[in-house]
Scaffold this motif. Structure first.
Motif, PDB file in Angstrom:
ATOM      1  N   CYS A  33       0.714  37.051  14.270  1.00 11.31           N
ATOM      2  CA  CYS A  33       1.306  36.220  15.324  1.00 11.31           C
ATOM      3  C   CYS A  33       1.229  36.943  16.664  1.00 11.31           C
ATOM      4  O   CYS A  33       1.278  38.175  16.724  1.00 11.31           O
ATOM      5  CB  CYS A  33       2.777  35.925  15.006  1.00 11.31           C
ATOM      6  N   ARG A  34       1.161  36.169  17.723  1.00 13.62           N
ATOM      7  CA  ARG A  34       1.067  36.744  19.068  1.00 13.62           C
ATOM      8  C   ARG A  34       2.438  37.108  19.624  1.00 13.62           C
ATOM      9  O   ARG A  34       2.592  38.104  20.320  1.00 13.62           O
ATOM     10  CB  ARG A  34       0.378  35.739  19.992  1.00 13.62           C
ATOM     11  N   ASP A  35       3.449  36.313  19.308  1.00 12.67           N
ATOM     12  CA  ASP A  35       4.781  36.471  19.880  1.00 12.67           C
ATOM     13  C   ASP A  35       5.751  37.028  18.838  1.00 12.67           C
ATOM     14  O   ASP A  35       5.904  36.456  17.759  1.00 12.67           O
ATOM     15  CB  ASP A  35       5.282  35.118  20.407  1.00 12.67           C
ATOM     16  N   GLU A  36       6.415  38.134  19.149  1.00 12.74           N
ATOM     17  CA  GLU A  36       7.296  38.776  18.176  1.00 12.74           C
ATOM     18  C   GLU A  36       8.476  37.892  17.789  1.00 12.74           C
ATOM     19  O   GLU A  36       8.866  37.840  16.615  1.00 12.74           O
ATOM     20  CB  GLU A  36       7.798  40.109  18.740  1.00 12.74           C
ATOM     21  N   GLY A  37       9.069  37.213  18.760  1.00  8.46           N
ATOM     22  CA  GLY A  37      10.208  36.350  18.469  1.00  8.46           C
ATOM     23  C   GLY A  37       9.843  35.207  17.545  1.00  8.46           C
ATOM     24  O   GLY A  37      10.566  34.897  16.582  1.00  8.46           O
ATOM     25  N   ARG A  38       8.726  34.550  17.825  1.00  9.77           N
ATOM     26  CA  ARG A  38       8.283  33.439  16.981  1.00  9.77           C
ATOM     27  C   ARG A  38       7.870  33.953  15.609  1.00  9.77           C
ATOM     28  O   ARG A  38       8.061  33.271  14.599  1.00  9.77           O
ATOM     29  CB  ARG A  38       7.120  32.704  17.654  1.00  9.77           C
ATOM     30  N   ALA A  39       7.311  35.161  15.550  1.00  4.26           N
ATOM     31  CA  ALA A  39       6.934  35.740  14.267  1.00  4.26           C
ATOM     32  C   ALA A  39       8.170  35.984  13.406  1.00  4.26           C
ATOM     33  O   ALA A  39       8.190  35.677  12.202  1.00  4.26           O
ATOM     34  CB  ALA A  39       6.173  37.043  14.487  1.00  4.26           C
ATOM     35  N   ALA A  40       9.217  36.546  14.016  1.00  6.52           N
ATOM     36  CA  ALA A  40      10.453  36.807  13.273  1.00  6.52           C
ATOM     37  C   ALA A  40      11.082  35.503  12.776  1.00  6.52           C
ATOM     38  O   ALA A  40      11.591  35.435  11.643  1.00  6.52           O
ATOM     39  CB  ALA A  40      11.438  37.566  14.157  1.00  6.52           C
ATOM     40  N   ALA A  41      11.038  34.470  13.614  1.00  4.30           N
ATOM     41  CA  ALA A  41      11.588  33.172  13.207  1.00  4.30           C
ATOM     42  C   ALA A  41      10.786  32.576  12.053  1.00  4.30           C
ATOM     43  O   ALA A  41      11.355  31.980  11.129  1.00  4.30           O
ATOM     44  CB  ALA A  41      11.602  32.216  14.402  1.00  4.30           C
ATOM     45  N   ALA A  42       9.458  32.734  12.099  1.00  4.54           N
ATOM     46  CA  ALA A  42       8.609  32.222  11.020  1.00  4.54           C
ATOM     47  C   ALA A  42       8.899  32.960   9.716  1.00  4.54           C
ATOM     48  O   ALA A  42       8.991  32.341   8.638  1.00  4.54           O
ATOM     49  CB  ALA A  42       7.140  32.362  11.402  1.00  4.54           C
ATOM     50  N   LYS A  43       9.045  34.270   9.807  1.00  2.00           N
ATOM     51  CA  LYS A  43       9.366  35.055   8.608  1.00  2.00           C
ATOM     52  C   LYS A  43      10.681  34.594   8.005  1.00  2.00           C
ATOM     53  O   LYS A  43      10.791  34.410   6.778  1.00  2.00           O
ATOM     54  CB  LYS A  43       9.427  36.541   8.955  1.00  2.00           C
ATOM     55  N   GLN A  44      11.677  34.390   8.844  1.00  2.00           N
ATOM     56  CA  GLN A  44      12.976  33.944   8.339  1.00  2.00           C
ATOM     57  C   GLN A  44      12.881  32.558   7.715  1.00  2.00           C
ATOM     58  O   GLN A  44      13.526  32.275   6.692  1.00  2.00           O
ATOM     59  CB  GLN A  44      14.005  33.938   9.471  1.00  2.00           C
ATOM     60  N   GLN A  45      12.071  31.685   8.303  1.00  2.00           N
ATOM     61  CA  GLN A  45      11.903  30.342   7.750  1.00  2.00           C
ATOM     62  C   GLN A  45      11.296  30.403   6.348  1.00  2.00           C
ATOM     63  O   GLN A  45      11.711  29.673   5.445  1.00  2.00           O
ATOM     64  CB  GLN A  45      11.019  29.501   8.668  1.00  2.00           C
ATOM     65  N   ILE A  46      10.324  31.296   6.158  1.00  2.00           N
ATOM     66  CA  ILE A  46       9.712  31.449   4.841  1.00  2.00           C
ATOM     67  C   ILE A  46      10.713  32.010   3.847  1.00  2.00           C
ATOM     68  O   ILE A  46      10.835  31.534   2.707  1.00  2.00           O
ATOM     69  CB  ILE A  46       8.464  32.362   4.921  1.00  2.00           C
ATOM     70  N   LEU A  47      11.479  33.022   4.270  1.00  2.00           N
ATOM     71  CA  LEU A  47      12.460  33.631   3.379  1.00  2.00           C
ATOM     72  C   LEU A  47      13.583  32.663   3.016  1.00  2.00           C
ATOM     73  O   LEU A  47      14.153  32.742   1.922  1.00  2.00           O
ATOM     74  CB  LEU A  47      13.033  34.892   4.020  1.00  2.00           C
ATOM     75  N   THR A  48      13.904  31.760   3.917  1.00  2.00           N
ATOM     76  CA  THR A  48      14.909  30.744   3.614  1.00  2.00           C
ATOM     77  C   THR A  48      14.394  29.793   2.538  1.00  2.00           C
ATOM     78  O   THR A  48      15.127  29.397   1.617  1.00  2.00           O
ATOM     79  CB  THR A  48      15.275  29.956   4.879  1.00  2.00           C
ATOM     80  N   ALA A  49      13.110  29.441   2.642  1.00  2.00           N
ATOM     81  CA  ALA A  49      12.509  28.543   1.651  1.00  2.00           C
ATOM     82  C   ALA A  49      12.212  29.256   0.340  1.00  2.00           C
ATOM     83  O   ALA A  49      12.331  28.673  -0.744  1.00  2.00           O
ATOM     84  CB  ALA A  49      11.226  27.925   2.217  1.00  2.00           C
ATOM     85  N   VAL A  50      11.809  30.527   0.444  1.00  2.00           N
ATOM     86  CA  VAL A  50      11.425  31.318  -0.740  1.00  2.00           C
ATOM     87  C   VAL A  50      12.109  32.687  -0.627  1.00  2.00           C
ATOM     88  O   VAL A  50      11.517  33.638  -0.097  1.00  2.00           O
ATOM     89  CB  VAL A  50       9.895  31.497  -0.828  1.00  2.00           C
ATOM     90  N   PRO A  51      13.349  32.813  -1.096  1.00  2.00           N
ATOM     91  CA  PRO A  51      14.100  34.061  -0.909  1.00  2.00           C
ATOM     92  C   PRO A  51      13.421  35.300  -1.488  1.00  2.00           C
ATOM     93  O   PRO A  51      13.665  36.419  -1.019  1.00  2.00           O
ATOM     94  CB  PRO A  51      15.431  33.779  -1.628  1.00  2.00           C
ATOM     95  N   THR A  52      12.585  35.133  -2.494  1.00  2.00           N
ATOM     96  CA  THR A  52      11.916  36.281  -3.122  1.00  2.00           C
ATOM     97  C   THR A  52      10.580  36.617  -2.462  1.00  2.00           C
ATOM     98  O   THR A  52       9.863  37.502  -2.939  1.00  2.00           O
ATOM     99  CB  THR A  52      11.671  36.000  -4.609  1.00  2.00           C
ATOM    100  N   ALA A  53      10.245  35.931  -1.381  1.00  2.00           N
ATOM    101  CA  ALA A  53       8.930  36.108  -0.763  1.00  2.00           C
ATOM    102  C   ALA A  53       8.757  37.516  -0.199  1.00  2.00           C
ATOM    103  O   ALA A  53       9.705  38.147   0.277  1.00  2.00           O
ATOM    104  CB  ALA A  53       8.735  35.085   0.351  1.00  2.00           C
ATOM    105  N   GLU A  54       7.505  38.010  -0.269  1.00  2.00           N
ATOM    106  CA  GLU A  54       7.131  39.262   0.384  1.00  2.00           C
ATOM    107  C   GLU A  54       6.393  38.886   1.668  1.00  2.00           C
ATOM    108  O   GLU A  54       5.262  38.376   1.622  1.00  2.00           O
ATOM    109  CB  GLU A  54       6.223  40.085  -0.523  1.00  2.00           C
ATOM    110  N   VAL A  55       7.029  39.148   2.790  1.00  2.00           N
ATOM    111  CA  VAL A  55       6.489  38.716   4.085  1.00  2.00           C
ATOM    112  C   VAL A  55       6.485  39.880   5.059  1.00  2.00           C
ATOM    113  O   VAL A  55       7.503  40.531   5.276  1.00  2.00           O
ATOM    114  CB  VAL A  55       7.316  37.557   4.686  1.00  2.00           C
ATOM    115  N   GLU A  56       5.330  40.158   5.638  1.00  2.00           N
ATOM    116  CA  GLU A  56       5.204  41.162   6.677  1.00  2.00           C
ATOM    117  C   GLU A  56       4.628  40.506   7.928  1.00  2.00           C
ATOM    118  O   GLU A  56       4.071  39.406   7.880  1.00  2.00           O
ATOM    119  CB  GLU A  56       4.309  42.318   6.225  1.00  2.00           C
TER     120      GLU A  56
END
Length: 302
Positions: A33-56
């Motif tokens: 991702c280009r933007d750190e804030g949007r990247a962090a929000a995207a990571k959180q969105q994935i973790l909310t949908a899939v709590p066991t997800a491995e996301v970097e």
């Protein structure tokens, strides 16, 4: 840790939807991702949908040679190299000709050159069986296949990257022409890459996701046009055969990145899960080779 899948442009739209599907299958994902804030929000969105997800997260601005180089170093240092890289990020500029951090025309720099550099720098660390997927579009085929979108106007890679040349030749539909031309570059790049890595067991394929009205691709259009586009999404889907739901395109892209039956398929163009012909012009091997060599030169020069 199992081999991750890298997705550029993963903070929203097709990239985020595909990452969420892959994470739901237990596959580690790296969000480019280009933007750190949007990247962090995207990571959180994935973790909310899939709590066991491995996301970097890897921060990458595809319009900056330095940013891509830094991101490539991070990917090359992974303990387990990526199983796949999905070159998804892209933009469409309709308001004049913009210049990248390195002095290149912004659409060409973001939609082609950045992905070219990323793959060129990382490819040596990928193992046999790795997959490269490049998100292109049927706009590279011209109006008959793209619902009326302007056809590409291919000249030379040097001219396509040259800001002053593009400003001299700009028209009121120039931004859309530059976009469709960049999507043709994506197909040239994919086919040339497939030829160059065939002996290493690495595959490269191009993917047409169709017209997805709910994505942010129209973010550079005037506000009223963006709003109208969003409100007309149901009608667009009904009236235009090239329109597809975001969820369907994301599911198809995740399938191409992981399906066992795709393990040895390379040098092909897909609309959804169907292998279809790309434009006749896209099979010009001399233009593909020239694009590769000039792209190398542009990266080195920058």
């Amino acid at each position: 840790m199992s081999a991750p899948i890298v997705i550029t442009g993963a903070s929203s739209g097709l990239g985020l939807a595909t990452a969420t599907i892959l994470a739901g299958k237990g596959i580690p994902v790296i969000l480019g991702c280009r933007d750190e804030g949007r990247a962090a929000a995207a990571k959180q969105q994935i973790l909310t949908a899939v709590p066991t997800a491995e996301v970097e997260i890897v921060i990458i601005d595809l319009a900056s040679i330095d940013s891509v180089r830094h991101a490539a170093r991070q990917l090359k240092s992974l303990a387990v190299p990526p199983a796949a890289i999905i070159c998804n990020a892209g933009l469409q500029i309709v308001d004049g000709v913009q210049e990248s951090a390195d002095g290149y025309e912004m659409t060409f720099a973001s939609n082609h050159l950045g992905h070219f550099q990323l793959i060129d720098e990382v490819i040596g660390t990928l193992a046999s069986g790795a997959r490269i997927l490049v998100v292109s579009s049927d706009v590279h085929q011209g109006p008959a296949k793209s619902g009326g979108f302007p056809a590409p106007e291919w000249t030379t890679p040097g001219e396509l990257a040259d800001v002053e040349v593009q400003r001299r030749t700009a028209s009121n539909r120039g931004g859309r022409v530059r976009y469709s031309t960049s999507k043709l570059a994506n197909v040239y790049f994919t086919y040339e890459l497939a030829r160059r890595v065939a002996d290493r067991g690495i595959t490269a394929n191009a993917f047409d996701p169709g017209l997805m009205p709910e994505t942010r691709l129209s973010r550079n259009y005037p506000m009223l046009m963006r709003r109208g586009f969003q409100l007309m999404t149901p009608i667009i889907r009904l009236m235009m055969p090239v329109a597809r739901p975001l969820s369907q395109s994301a599911d198809d892209l995740a399938w191409l990145a992981t399906a066992p039956e795709m393990a040895e398929v390379t040098g092909s163009y897909f609309t959804g899960r169907d292998k279809v012909p790309s434009a006749p012009e896209s099979h010009d091997t001399e233009k593909a080779r020239e694009l590769w060599e000039v792209s190398e030169s542009l990266v080195q020069k920058a």
